[in-house]
Design an enzyme around this catalytic site. Sequence first.
Site, mmCIF file in Angstrom:
data_model
loop_
_atom_site.group_PDB
_atom_site.id
_atom_site.type_symbol
_atom_site.label_atom_id
_atom_site.label_comp_id
_atom_site.label_asym_id
_atom_site.label_seq_id
_atom_site.Cartn_x
_atom_site.Cartn_y
_atom_site.Cartn_z
ATOM 1 N N HIS B 113 0.832 -1.209 0.000
ATOM 2 C CA HIS B 113 0.000 0.000 0.000
ATOM 3 C C HIS B 113 0.868 1.261 0.000
ATOM 4 C CE1 HIS B 113 -3.131 2.891 0.947
ATOM 5 N NE2 HIS B 113 -2.450 3.264 2.024
ATOM 6 N N GLN B 206 -7.599 15.007 0.340
ATOM 7 C CA GLN B 206 -6.331 14.564 0.940
ATOM 8 C C GLN B 206 -5.109 15.031 0.136
ATOM 9 O OE1 GLN B 206 -6.111 10.268 1.154
ATOM 10 N NE2 GLN B 206 -4.086 10.259 2.093
ATOM 11 N N THR B 223 -15.003 7.212 9.979
ATOM 12 C CA THR B 223 -14.283 5.933 9.979
ATOM 13 C C THR B 223 -15.270 4.901 10.525
ATOM 14 O OG1 THR B 223 -12.226 7.097 10.508
ATOM 15 C CG2 THR B 223 -12.248 4.709 10.861
ATOM 16 N N GLU B 334 -5.946 2.461 -5.389
ATOM 17 C CA GLU B 334 -4.973 1.484 -5.877
ATOM 18 C C GLU B 334 -5.626 0.539 -6.899
ATOM 19 O OE1 GLU B 334 -4.240 0.776 -1.477
ATOM 20 O OE2 GLU B 334 -2.418 -0.100 -2.342
#
Lengths: 384, 384
Positions: B113, B206, B223, B334
């Site tokens: 990651h 972000q 979250t 990803e």
Amino acid sequence: MNDFPIENLPYGAFSRDGSVHLGVAFDERIFDLHAASRSGAFHDVCEPGVLEAENLNPLLAQGPHVWAAVRARVRSMLGAPVDAELFVERAAASMRMPVAVADYVDFYSSEQHARNLGKIFRPGSEPLLPNWKWMPIGYHGRSGTIVVSGTPIRRPSGQRKAPDAERPDFGPSTMLDIELELGFVTGDDAIFGLVLVNDWSARDIQAWEYQPLGPFLGKSFATTISPWVVPLDALAAFRVRPAPQDPVPPSYLQIEDDFALDVALDVRLQSEEMRVAGMAPAVISQTNARNVYWTMRQQLAHVRSNGTRIRAGDLFASGTISGSEPTSYGSLIELTWRGTKPIRLPNGESRAFLEDGDEVTLTGRCDRNGVRLGFGCCSGRIEP
Amino acid sequence: MNDFPIENLPYGAFSRDGSVHLGVAFDERIFDLHAASRSGAFHDVCEPGVLEAENLNPLLAQGPHVWAAVRARVRSMLGAPVDAELFVERAAASMRMPVAVADYVDFYSSEQHARNLGKIFRPGSEPLLPNWKWMPIGYHGRSGTIVVSGTPIRRPSGQRKAPDAERPDFGPSTMLDIELELGFVTGDDAIFGLVLVNDWSARDIQAWEYQPLGPFLGKSFATTISPWVVPLDALAAFRVRPAPQDPVPPSYLQIEDDFALDVALDVRLQSEEMRVAGMAPAVISQTNARNVYWTMRQQLAHVRSNGTRIRAGDLFASGTISGSEPTSYGSLIELTWRGTKPIRLPNGESRAFLEDGDEVTLTGRCDRNGVRLGFGCCSGRIEP
């Protein structure tokens, strides 16, 4: 100067008779809110649990109307003769954390500080990153290690790596620093009051760890706050026009009737040797909170802009407050330019960063339009 | 497969009769710890306040001896006939936050990651920063916006800036993403148990905000954690040798008998259109927690290495868990390589990032040495 005249009336928590009471600082004494509440003095203002709690969180959860009513009641009580049983001497009191801090956000809102750290940490590149003037940059700190003024600060250990070293080593920080900040605590969406904040920083740990996710163990070991939360209402006389912002920020950060606060801030340092010799702490920095580029309301609007809920007991700190003069920088890494220009103390000692036994004290005071008040002290002494 | 056989017995909190009870999941039912405690079943194990609390924090504060005793008592009770009044049907229960999260730390402990994000966010430079293999990189997240599985997730707004744009704009995130993680909750210095964690991330927010202080509003809006905290004791059969580490980390991170956990992890996505059509969620990623480079014990040792006190109720998440195959990446950024390779859903829709109405579900299960158990679900659906 008296930090706590009738115009101030800040809130804190202190030990009494084996338990923790809320109180209000008034001149040299503390008005015991817990005891006053038990005697029924607030029965028409709020539930007994609010002022008989061990911290301000239940009061913070009540919101601005109750805050104003409690403050008005305290003020009127203190304007008349009060039962001596409702007071304790402030000098003898053991202060506790005024707030159980929920989430802790630390901003980076002083332009001079951001420029200084950019130059120091990223030499050769533009010191202010492209996002800085568009939003109040900040990050979440560790709320579980926030301590009240007077708590000893143990020198942290950690990984650090010299630029020319092949690998990091682990050991006690050799670049232990302070950060002079002002913070505010909230009740949900409203600002309740302000405290002084010292965001202790291990610069060697921070420099090695902070990319790409930001400061972590270089900051998480301790943050000290002053014991007295000065109500925002008490600071009305010290509101000043915020510095003009160029570029004009996005509309959610354009806040009508926004304000900065004219609070003079000092950092004092007393070494072990000075203390033994009976020498007073030396002033090592003097600045003013009005130097902060992003206002408290802009900081709060920014945090809320993604839908985040603010809780009673959240703490938001300004980030290090540095003025434009080198004597007004709010951290040692700036004052000594990463240790290359050590500070000379009055007894001849010099300091690049903090030594064991050093005690650092932050103070803040306001003096304007005939009103004078202060924030008390935010102190911590370094232990090995 | 049954996630909750007698070998598991995870803890959660659920609504019953207008209040919140602690319970233990067992097959298709919940064993009501609160009710059992009131009937005196734990009188010799812990104070009534521990299991009759509204969250696990008082139990977490008791430490490993009490945890083991409570678990042993529950297990022996469930091995014999139990009063039906002490059970509720799990499918009908409304789950609450099992823990009042104190501080929340999010690590970055999967090498794949970290490499993937380095390539995406900092193209042209070495993807893994020099510190990554020397310490578990992490940062503090916002504990006040951690929610239990099933809570709707509102799409956050924020500032983002296209690389070629002159200035940022403000609006709903167009790069809303998930992060597949496993987290652990502590009682002071010990690991109590594990939950699935979805660290929702707005990649556009972000990318613009994260330098130099790390992720902030791109993560702070929400979250999600799974409602059942699987005790570390239940996972003993799934301990595996951690991946070898090169370079050898500093001695405080060399932990005897350390372990990784063999937990198979899945991400499922169901779009609004799929739901209306009655189509099952599609698996979009499959990986395993043993892929994480830094172990839980190393993460905890690292946080404590500067003297930081750990509290009962602290939550530590692994960071996104990505395997080496593109189908095993734990985030959409990803899986779709920043949207350049969209995922095709079974109904023909494609996804670069999350659309309104999408529901994402994380699951985890262990199957080894004849023991099988699971973590339940960690779900959230995107609202506009």
